[in-house]
Design a protein around this motif. Structure first.
Motif, mmCIF file in Angstrom:
data_model
loop_
_atom_site.group_PDB
_atom_site.id
_atom_site.type_symbol
_atom_site.label_atom_id
_atom_site.label_comp_id
_atom_site.label_asym_id
_atom_site.label_seq_id
_atom_site.Cartn_x
_atom_site.Cartn_y
_atom_site.Cartn_z
ATOM 1 N N MET A 30 11.648 105.006 53.526
ATOM 2 C CA MET A 30 12.445 104.520 52.549
ATOM 3 C C MET A 30 12.477 102.858 52.024
ATOM 4 S SD MET A 30 13.986 106.704 50.980
ATOM 5 C CE MET A 30 15.208 108.062 50.778
ATOM 6 N N ASN A 31 11.154 102.515 52.704
ATOM 7 C CA ASN A 31 11.040 101.150 52.410
ATOM 8 C C ASN A 31 10.444 101.075 50.749
ATOM 9 O OD1 ASN A 31 10.647 98.370 52.555
ATOM 10 N ND2 ASN A 31 8.570 98.453 53.233
ATOM 11 N N PHE A 32 9.979 102.174 50.168
ATOM 12 C CA PHE A 32 9.692 102.509 48.837
ATOM 13 C C PHE A 32 10.718 101.896 48.093
ATOM 14 C CE2 PHE A 32 9.416 104.901 45.033
ATOM 15 C CZ PHE A 32 8.475 103.993 44.469
ATOM 16 N N ILE A 33 11.878 102.581 48.268
ATOM 17 C CA ILE A 33 13.230 102.402 47.524
ATOM 18 C C ILE A 33 13.872 101.008 47.593
ATOM 19 C CG2 ILE A 33 15.766 102.791 47.575
ATOM 20 C CD1 ILE A 33 13.956 105.236 46.525
ATOM 21 N N HIS A 34 13.627 100.301 48.730
ATOM 22 C CA HIS A 34 14.019 99.035 48.758
ATOM 23 C C HIS A 34 13.084 98.063 47.903
ATOM 24 C CE1 HIS A 34 15.563 95.356 50.169
ATOM 25 N NE2 HIS A 34 14.404 94.685 50.613
ATOM 26 N N LEU A 35 11.658 98.526 47.908
ATOM 27 C CA LEU A 35 10.811 97.486 47.165
ATOM 28 C C LEU A 35 10.964 97.805 45.684
ATOM 29 C CD1 LEU A 35 7.552 97.987 49.195
ATOM 30 C CD2 LEU A 35 8.993 95.876 48.973
ATOM 31 N N LEU A 36 11.178 99.198 45.375
ATOM 32 C CA LEU A 36 11.551 99.435 43.927
ATOM 33 C C LEU A 36 13.041 98.740 43.479
ATOM 34 C CD1 LEU A 36 10.797 101.038 41.216
ATOM 35 C CD2 LEU A 36 11.997 102.935 42.422
ATOM 36 N N SER A 37 13.806 98.711 44.138
ATOM 37 C CA SER A 37 15.147 97.995 43.873
ATOM 38 C C SER A 37 15.032 96.589 43.514
ATOM 39 C CB SER A 37 16.107 98.115 44.907
ATOM 40 O OG SER A 37 17.284 97.721 44.720
ATOM 41 N N ASP A 38 14.181 95.991 44.719
ATOM 42 C CA ASP A 38 13.876 94.461 44.240
ATOM 43 C C ASP A 38 12.948 94.228 43.000
ATOM 44 O OD1 ASP A 38 15.153 93.945 46.680
ATOM 45 O OD2 ASP A 38 13.484 93.720 47.929
ATOM 46 N N TRP A 39 12.164 95.051 42.880
ATOM 47 C CA TRP A 39 11.058 95.017 41.840
ATOM 48 C C TRP A 39 12.100 95.074 40.138
ATOM 49 C CZ3 TRP A 39 9.542 98.060 37.706
ATOM 50 C CH2 TRP A 39 8.539 97.353 36.813
ATOM 51 N N LEU A 40 12.881 95.969 40.429
ATOM 52 C CA LEU A 40 13.725 96.400 39.261
ATOM 53 C C LEU A 40 14.900 95.343 39.015
ATOM 54 C CD1 LEU A 40 14.521 100.163 39.604
ATOM 55 C CD2 LEU A 40 13.094 99.139 37.781
ATOM 56 N N HIS A 41 15.201 94.718 40.073
ATOM 57 C CA HIS A 41 16.202 93.551 40.065
ATOM 58 C C HIS A 41 15.491 92.377 39.296
ATOM 59 C CE1 HIS A 41 19.608 91.103 40.742
ATOM 60 N NE2 HIS A 41 18.914 90.470 41.464
ATOM 61 N N LYS A 42 14.017 92.364 39.701
ATOM 62 C CA LYS A 42 13.579 90.947 39.118
ATOM 63 C C LYS A 42 13.258 91.283 37.195
ATOM 64 C CE LYS A 42 10.871 89.702 42.890
ATOM 65 N NZ LYS A 42 9.498 89.758 43.771
ATOM 66 N N VAL A 43 12.984 92.607 37.214
ATOM 67 C CA VAL A 43 12.958 93.012 35.763
ATOM 68 C C VAL A 43 14.376 92.828 35.145
ATOM 69 C CG1 VAL A 43 12.459 95.030 34.033
ATOM 70 C CG2 VAL A 43 11.053 94.557 36.085
ATOM 71 N N GLU A 44 15.189 93.150 35.861
ATOM 72 C CA GLU A 44 16.764 92.929 35.296
ATOM 73 C C GLU A 44 16.961 91.695 34.814
ATOM 74 O OE1 GLU A 44 19.227 96.887 37.124
ATOM 75 O OE2 GLU A 44 18.756 94.929 38.291
ATOM 76 N N LYS A 45 16.709 90.715 35.786
ATOM 77 C CA LYS A 45 16.959 89.188 35.638
ATOM 78 C C LYS A 45 16.127 88.685 34.315
ATOM 79 C CE LYS A 45 16.595 88.177 40.368
ATOM 80 N NZ LYS A 45 16.169 87.046 41.272
ATOM 81 N N LEU A 46 14.784 89.218 34.107
ATOM 82 C CA LEU A 46 14.020 88.862 33.066
ATOM 83 C C LEU A 46 14.760 89.298 31.692
ATOM 84 C CD1 LEU A 46 11.492 87.644 31.884
ATOM 85 C CD2 LEU A 46 10.346 89.531 32.172
ATOM 86 N N LEU A 47 15.074 90.712 31.914
ATOM 87 C CA LEU A 47 15.826 91.087 30.672
ATOM 88 C C LEU A 47 17.081 90.392 30.272
ATOM 89 C CD1 LEU A 47 15.332 95.075 31.419
ATOM 90 C CD2 LEU A 47 14.344 93.817 29.199
ATOM 91 N N ALA A 48 17.696 89.963 31.269
ATOM 92 C CA ALA A 48 19.069 89.460 31.111
ATOM 93 C C ALA A 48 18.795 88.091 30.185
ATOM 94 C CB ALA A 48 19.897 89.236 32.403
ATOM 95 N N ILE A 49 17.754 87.428 30.803
ATOM 96 C CA ILE A 49 17.441 86.092 30.272
ATOM 97 C C ILE A 49 16.902 86.200 28.856
ATOM 98 C CG2 ILE A 49 15.667 84.290 30.299
ATOM 99 C CD1 ILE A 49 15.762 84.318 33.158
ATOM 100 N N ILE A 50 16.043 87.199 28.437
ATOM 101 C CA ILE A 50 15.707 87.684 27.087
ATOM 102 C C ILE A 50 16.836 87.981 26.241
ATOM 103 C CG2 ILE A 50 14.400 89.103 25.776
ATOM 104 C CD1 ILE A 50 12.225 89.241 28.043
ATOM 105 N N LEU A 51 17.777 88.711 26.686
ATOM 106 C CA LEU A 51 18.634 89.153 25.727
ATOM 107 C C LEU A 51 19.738 88.014 25.596
ATOM 108 C CD1 LEU A 51 19.155 92.658 27.694
ATOM 109 C CD2 LEU A 51 18.624 92.236 25.220
ATOM 110 N N CYS A 52 20.094 87.386 26.543
ATOM 111 C CA CYS A 52 20.914 86.361 26.176
ATOM 112 C C CYS A 52 20.209 85.363 25.228
ATOM 113 C CB CYS A 52 21.265 85.531 27.559
ATOM 114 S SG CYS A 52 22.316 86.106 28.462
ATOM 115 N N THR A 53 19.001 84.889 25.452
ATOM 116 C CA THR A 53 18.310 84.203 24.417
ATOM 117 C C THR A 53 18.204 84.625 22.974
ATOM 118 O OG1 THR A 53 16.923 83.318 26.103
ATOM 119 C CG2 THR A 53 16.118 83.106 23.896
#
Length: 163
Positions: free
Chosen positions: A1-24
């Protein structure tokens, strides 16, 4: 289940980038709208709609990020009375309930977007297909599913460490 953790962390990075773009996008859109309306006396037809769609996406993405970081609103008066194994079991149950709810909403949103009339809808000002705005629901709830699974796995691993 380490894959789920890695996927969750990667998605969180994508979410942060999307949040920055959307706020801009929201900031630029609303600023341009105000400038054109009050300074140039030529209002933009698209600025309000762009800001609204950005806010919708930002709201759902932000909700997913709050689950990942465990910063969502919670009433802890009941949970604070427990410690140790009982607390871990209750946390596991609460994460499972969140996962079931999120999974159900994700499933319903996919059914909703599969409807025959969804592709025919367009926004008023920009004439943008509404599917782009509506996709915020299943995309963010998919992210929520991954983050919830990650929390359940982390909670389960903590139970094993306590025993």
């Amino acid at each position: 289940m380490n894959f789920i953790h890695l996927l969750s962390d990667w998605l969180h990075k994508v979410e942060k980038l999307l949040a920055i773009i959307l706020c801009t996008v929201m900031l630029i859109s609303l600023s341009a709208g105000v400038f054109y309306r009050y300074v140039l006396s030529a209002p933009l037809t698209w600025s309000d709609e762009t800001a609204i769609f950005s806010l919708v996406w930002l709201t759902f993405i932000g909700g997913s990020m709050s689950i990942k970081q465990q910063n969502s609103a919670a009433v802890t008066i009941f949970m604070d009375r427990f410690s140790g194994k009982a607390r871990m079991i209750l946390l596991g149950i609460s994460f499972l309930v969140v996962l079931l709810f999120v999974g159900y909403i994700f499933y319903q949103s996919v059914i909703w977007l599969s409807g025959p009339t969804i592709m025919m809808q367009s926004s008023n000002s920009m004439r943008m297909p509404m599917i782009f705005a509506y996709l915020s629901v299943p995309v963010s709830f998919f992210f929520l599913i991954v983050h919830s699974l990650d929390l359940i796995v982390k909670n389960f691993k903590k139970k094993e460490e306590v025993v």
